[in-house]
Design a protein around this motif. Structure first.
Motif, PDB file in Angstrom:
ATOM      1  N   GLY A 138       0.787  -1.231   0.000  1.00 28.71           N
ATOM      2  CA  GLY A 138       0.000   0.000   0.000  1.00 28.71           C
ATOM      3  C   GLY A 138       0.812   1.271   0.000  1.00 28.71           C
ATOM      4  N   ALA A 139       2.145   1.167   0.131  1.00 27.30           N
ATOM      5  CA  ALA A 139       2.978   2.366   0.161  1.00 27.30           C
ATOM      6  C   ALA A 139       3.238   2.875  -1.249  1.00 27.30           C
ATOM      7  CB  ALA A 139       4.307   2.058   0.852  1.00 27.30           C
ATOM      8  N   GLU A 140       3.207   4.182  -1.393  1.00 23.51           N
ATOM      9  CA  GLU A 140       3.527   4.796  -2.673  1.00 23.51           C
ATOM     10  C   GLU A 140       5.046   4.816  -2.845  1.00 23.51           C
ATOM     11  OE1 GLU A 140       1.659   5.889  -5.136  1.00 23.51           O
ATOM     12  OE2 GLU A 140      -0.183   5.230  -4.141  1.00 23.51           O
ATOM     13  N   SER A 141       5.506   4.470  -4.005  1.00 23.72           N
ATOM     14  CA  SER A 141       6.944   4.477  -4.256  1.00 23.72           C
ATOM     15  C   SER A 141       7.211   4.697  -5.729  1.00 23.72           C
ATOM     16  CB  SER A 141       7.572   3.144  -3.817  1.00 23.72           C
ATOM     17  OG  SER A 141       8.944   3.104  -4.163  1.00 23.72           O
ATOM     18  N   ARG A 142       8.248   5.467  -5.987  1.00 24.80           N
ATOM     19  CA  ARG A 142       8.682   5.657  -7.371  1.00 24.80           C
ATOM     20  C   ARG A 142       9.615   4.541  -7.813  1.00 24.80           C
ATOM     21  NH1 ARG A 142      10.789  11.745  -7.007  1.00 24.80           N
ATOM     22  NH2 ARG A 142      11.409  10.921  -4.959  1.00 24.80           N
ATOM     23  N   ARG A 143      10.044   3.713  -6.865  1.00 29.52           N
ATOM     24  CA  ARG A 143      10.916   2.600  -7.197  1.00 29.52           C
ATOM     25  C   ARG A 143      10.113   1.503  -7.862  1.00 29.52           C
ATOM     26  NH1 ARG A 143      15.559   1.751  -4.537  1.00 29.52           N
ATOM     27  NH2 ARG A 143      15.822   0.238  -6.194  1.00 29.52           N
ATOM     28  N   ARG A 144      10.700   0.897  -8.895  1.00 28.12           N
ATOM     29  CA  ARG A 144      10.034  -0.174  -9.614  1.00 28.12           C
ATOM     30  C   ARG A 144      10.997  -1.329  -9.891  1.00 28.12           C
ATOM     31  NH1 ARG A 144       6.416   2.182  -7.960  1.00 28.12           N
ATOM     32  NH2 ARG A 144       4.603   3.102  -9.000  1.00 28.12           N
ATOM     33  N   PRO A 145      11.589  -1.895  -8.838  1.00 27.53           N
ATOM     34  CA  PRO A 145      12.423  -3.073  -9.069  1.00 27.53           C
ATOM     35  C   PRO A 145      11.554  -4.263  -9.455  1.00 27.53           C
ATOM     36  CG  PRO A 145      12.162  -2.708  -6.726  1.00 27.53           C
ATOM     37  CD  PRO A 145      11.527  -1.528  -7.420  1.00 27.53           C
ATOM     38  N   HIS A 146      12.107  -5.177 -10.195  1.00 20.80           N
ATOM     39  CA  HIS A 146      11.350  -6.364 -10.599  1.00 20.80           C
ATOM     40  C   HIS A 146      11.038  -7.206  -9.361  1.00 20.80           C
ATOM     41  CE1 HIS A 146      10.287 -10.141 -12.533  1.00 20.80           C
ATOM     42  NE2 HIS A 146      10.142  -9.449 -13.663  1.00 20.80           N
ATOM     43  N   PRO A 147       9.821  -7.765  -9.266  1.00 21.19           N
ATOM     44  CA  PRO A 147       9.467  -8.580  -8.092  1.00 21.19           C
ATOM     45  C   PRO A 147      10.412  -9.751  -7.853  1.00 21.19           C
ATOM     46  CG  PRO A 147       7.512  -8.047  -9.355  1.00 21.19           C
ATOM     47  CD  PRO A 147       8.677  -7.574 -10.174  1.00 21.19           C
ATOM     48  N   ALA A 148      10.960 -10.325  -8.913  1.00 24.53           N
ATOM     49  CA  ALA A 148      11.873 -11.456  -8.751  1.00 24.53           C
ATOM     50  C   ALA A 148      13.170 -11.048  -8.060  1.00 24.53           C
ATOM     51  CB  ALA A 148      12.190 -12.087 -10.108  1.00 24.53           C
ATOM     52  N   VAL A 149      13.464  -9.751  -8.074  1.00 20.51           N
ATOM     53  CA  VAL A 149      14.643  -9.229  -7.387  1.00 20.51           C
ATOM     54  C   VAL A 149      14.267  -8.666  -6.025  1.00 20.51           C
ATOM     55  CG1 VAL A 149      16.488  -7.491  -7.476  1.00 20.51           C
ATOM     56  CG2 VAL A 149      15.850  -8.750  -9.550  1.00 20.51           C
ATOM     57  N   ALA A 150      13.136  -7.973  -5.968  1.00 20.73           N
ATOM     58  CA  ALA A 150      12.716  -7.328  -4.714  1.00 20.73           C
ATOM     59  C   ALA A 150      12.211  -8.321  -3.682  1.00 20.73           C
ATOM     60  CB  ALA A 150      11.636  -6.289  -5.007  1.00 20.73           C
ATOM     61  N   HIS A 151      11.647  -9.449  -4.133  1.00 19.16           N
ATOM     62  CA  HIS A 151      11.011 -10.388  -3.200  1.00 19.16           C
ATOM     63  C   HIS A 151      11.612 -11.780  -3.344  1.00 19.16           C
ATOM     64  CE1 HIS A 151       8.341  -7.107  -2.539  1.00 19.16           C
ATOM     65  NE2 HIS A 151       7.791  -7.182  -3.734  1.00 19.16           N
ATOM     66  N   THR A 152      12.902 -11.885  -3.021  1.00 20.00           N
ATOM     67  CA  THR A 152      13.591 -13.161  -3.090  1.00 20.00           C
ATOM     68  C   THR A 152      13.406 -13.932  -1.792  1.00 20.00           C
ATOM     69  OG1 THR A 152      15.639 -12.292  -2.158  1.00 20.00           O
ATOM     70  CG2 THR A 152      15.366 -12.093  -4.544  1.00 20.00           C
ATOM     71  N   MET A 153      14.072 -15.074  -1.704  1.00 21.06           N
ATOM     72  CA  MET A 153      14.059 -15.860  -0.476  1.00 21.06           C
ATOM     73  C   MET A 153      14.531 -15.027   0.710  1.00 21.06           C
ATOM     74  SD  MET A 153      16.084 -19.454   0.214  1.00 21.06           S
ATOM     75  CE  MET A 153      17.723 -18.706   0.162  1.00 21.06           C
ATOM     76  N   LEU A 154      15.460 -14.096   0.469  1.00 18.89           N
ATOM     77  CA  LEU A 154      15.962 -13.239   1.542  1.00 18.89           C
ATOM     78  C   LEU A 154      14.899 -12.286   2.068  1.00 18.89           C
ATOM     79  CD1 LEU A 154      19.545 -12.243   0.338  1.00 18.89           C
ATOM     80  CD2 LEU A 154      18.891 -13.985   1.999  1.00 18.89           C
ATOM     81  N   ALA A 155      13.854 -12.074   1.295  1.00 13.07           N
ATOM     82  CA  ALA A 155      12.789 -11.147   1.688  1.00 13.07           C
ATOM     83  C   ALA A 155      11.513 -11.916   2.007  1.00 13.07           C
ATOM     84  CB  ALA A 155      12.534 -10.124   0.585  1.00 13.07           C
ATOM     85  N   HIS A 181       7.291 -19.993   4.068  1.00 13.85           N
ATOM     86  CA  HIS A 181       7.688 -19.885   2.671  1.00 13.85           C
ATOM     87  C   HIS A 181       9.211 -19.889   2.546  1.00 13.85           C
ATOM     88  CE1 HIS A 181       6.910 -19.193  -1.516  1.00 13.85           C
ATOM     89  NE2 HIS A 181       7.602 -18.069  -1.539  1.00 13.85           N
ATOM     90  N   HIS A 182       9.888 -19.160   3.408  1.00 16.47           N
ATOM     91  CA  HIS A 182      11.341 -19.126   3.372  1.00 16.47           C
ATOM     92  C   HIS A 182      11.920 -20.517   3.581  1.00 16.47           C
ATOM     93  CE1 HIS A 182      15.216 -19.016   5.565  1.00 16.47           C
ATOM     94  NE2 HIS A 182      15.537 -18.155   4.637  1.00 16.47           N
ATOM     95  N   THR A 183      11.360 -21.267   4.520  1.00 16.78           N
ATOM     96  CA  THR A 183      11.849 -22.607   4.824  1.00 16.78           C
ATOM     97  C   THR A 183      11.772 -23.504   3.597  1.00 16.78           C
ATOM     98  OG1 THR A 183      11.004 -22.297   7.069  1.00 16.78           O
ATOM     99  CG2 THR A 183      11.633 -24.537   6.421  1.00 16.78           C
ATOM    100  N   ARG A 184      10.645 -23.401   2.891  1.00 14.57           N
ATOM    101  CA  ARG A 184      10.434 -24.232   1.702  1.00 14.57           C
ATOM    102  C   ARG A 184      11.460 -23.895   0.619  1.00 14.57           C
ATOM    103  NH1 ARG A 184       5.640 -22.644   0.911  1.00 14.57           N
ATOM    104  NH2 ARG A 184       4.716 -24.221   2.265  1.00 14.57           N
ATOM    105  N   LEU A 185      11.688 -22.603   0.379  1.00 11.91           N
ATOM    106  CA  LEU A 185      12.613 -22.193  -0.670  1.00 11.91           C
ATOM    107  C   LEU A 185      14.057 -22.539  -0.305  1.00 11.91           C
ATOM    108  CD1 LEU A 185      11.119 -18.698  -1.616  1.00 11.91           C
ATOM    109  CD2 LEU A 185      10.780 -20.892  -2.777  1.00 11.91           C
ATOM    110  N   ARG A 186      14.415 -22.304   0.947  1.00 16.72           N
ATOM    111  CA  ARG A 186      15.789 -22.588   1.365  1.00 16.72           C
ATOM    112  C   ARG A 186      16.109 -24.070   1.237  1.00 16.72           C
ATOM    113  NH1 ARG A 186      19.697 -19.752   4.591  1.00 16.72           N
ATOM    114  NH2 ARG A 186      21.163 -21.202   5.573  1.00 16.72           N
TER     115      ARG A 186
END
Length: 393
Positions: free
Chosen positions: A67-84, A89-94
């Protein structure tokens, strides 16, 4: 705290600043930043270790920024990795990637690492001429290793290295965002190609495992591959440069490992502690009020853990600003701590060992080609690494 990437003195040596902050309070408030909320910087070792393992500190950035407004537009595959992400869900990916970095898996890669190291060192100039250690070994070696592991074709590896470097650019969000889309698009295409023409690389194994798991999406698969491509070499490049510089500026310790190359594996933890390749761990936020290091953090507060600062805490490591290869430094936080500890740590240490031993064996007279205070450091908050490291061989 002002933006440290704009201060060459901080980039060259951040540790006096961290020490001053830690002596005042090991958990320091920061001005409002991401999400418009004030955050906290953790500089003490005990507090950092506690924060890294506290489940009340979430890494689910999608939840934080919802819901936050942001001018940043990183790709979701980079912004929301296992580290995020958080458990489960993290357990499954790791679990999907952990098997690639077991001791046995890394041992099978050692011959390739050795051959690649030797090939790169064969291209160094003859004795008495300068060479850039970063461009000549520290950068291309980890790229070659992770790309080999993931089945990235030789001709495409320079693109991976270029996009990765741009992802860590400070002060230019547009460059970071553009690079994120480029590497995500490339990786998605590589996944599609491997599905059409499968092999036996780690990426092929991930594709098979993810396709068999209904709880793992295509974006999860791409983000895992992106994370491995980028994190799989970027931090090792910095660790190699930092380690060699540490030795070159500590003549007694350099002479010791030069005369006793068998001591290099035991020296790695102290080298990693002394100048951590990851300066600040990736973003966390409190999901409820938390008391840490005497500071009361409200719910929803961003928290940054300064791993480099924690590794120089005199309460844990006496005389922390001195490189001491006799020190027992296995408890360092250079690879993090807790469930998010770097899954690729065994591979990184193998590359460090092989590369440093080879350089010191083939070039025993190696020395800095310029004064240490003239070296250029990368302008980024997240990692700590050299732009170049000119040495005389």
């Amino acid at each position: 705290m002002t933006d440290p990437t704009k201060d060459p003195r901080f980039l060259r040596d951040p540790y006096p600043t961290y020490a001053a902050m830690r002596s005042d309070c090991p958990v320091q408030p920061l001005p409002a930043g991401s999400g418009g909320r004030p955050g906290y910087l953790v500089t003490g070792y005990a507090e950092a270790r506690e924060a890294l393992a506290d489940p009340r500190l979430s890494k689910d950035t999608a939840r934080f920024f919802a819901g936050a407004e942001s001018r940043r537009r990183p790709h979701p595959a980079v912004a929301h990795t296992m580290l995020a992400s958080d458990p489960p869900h993290h357990t499954r990916l790791r679990r999907l990637v952990a098997r690639a970095f077991t001791t046995g898996s890394v041992e099978r890669l050692r011959p390739f690492i050795t051959r690649t190291t030797d090939r790169l060192l064969d291209q160094w100039p003859t004795e008495g001429r300068p060479v850039d250690f970063v461009a000549g070994l520290a950068a291309p070696l980890p790229v070659a290793v992770i790309c080999e592991l993931l089945g990235v074709p030789q001709a495409e590896r320079p693109d991976v290295q270029r996009w990765s470097a741009r992802l860590f650019a400070a002060g230019d969000p547009a460059v970071v965002d553009t690079a994120s889309h480029a590497v995500a698009a490339y990786t998605a295409g590589l996944v599609a190609r491997r599905r059409q023409d499968p092999g036996d690389s780690l990426l092929d194994q991930l594709i098979t495992a993810c396709d068999a798991d209904d709880d793992v999406s295509e974006q999860d698969l791409v983000s895992l591959a992106v994370l491995l491509l980028v994190a799989g070499h970027e931090t090792t490049t910095n660790a190699l440069g930092n380690a060699l510089l540490a030795l070159l500026t500590a003549p007694g310790e350099l002479d010791r490992v030069r005369r006793n190359p068998q001591d290099v594996p035991a020296a790695l933890d102290e080298l990693l502690r002394y100048d951590s390749a990851v300066s600040t761990a990736t973003f966390r936020f409190t999901t409820e009020p938390v008391t840490l290091g005497g500071a009361d953090l409200p719910a929803g507060a961003p928290v940054l853990v300064a791993l480099g600062a924690a590794n120089r805490d005199p309460a844990r490591f006496p005389a922390p600003d001195r490189l001491d290869l006799d020190r027992t430094a296995t408890a360092h936080l250079a690879f993090g701590h807790g469930i998010h500890r770097c899954v690729g740590a065994p591979l990184a240490k193998a590359e460090l060992e092989i590369a440093l031993r080879a350089v010191l064996a083939r070039f025993p007279g190696i020395s800095l080609a310029v004064p240490a205070d003239r070296l250029e450091w990368r302008r980024t908050r997240l990692v700590r690494g050299l732009e170049s490291l000119p040495v005389m061989v």
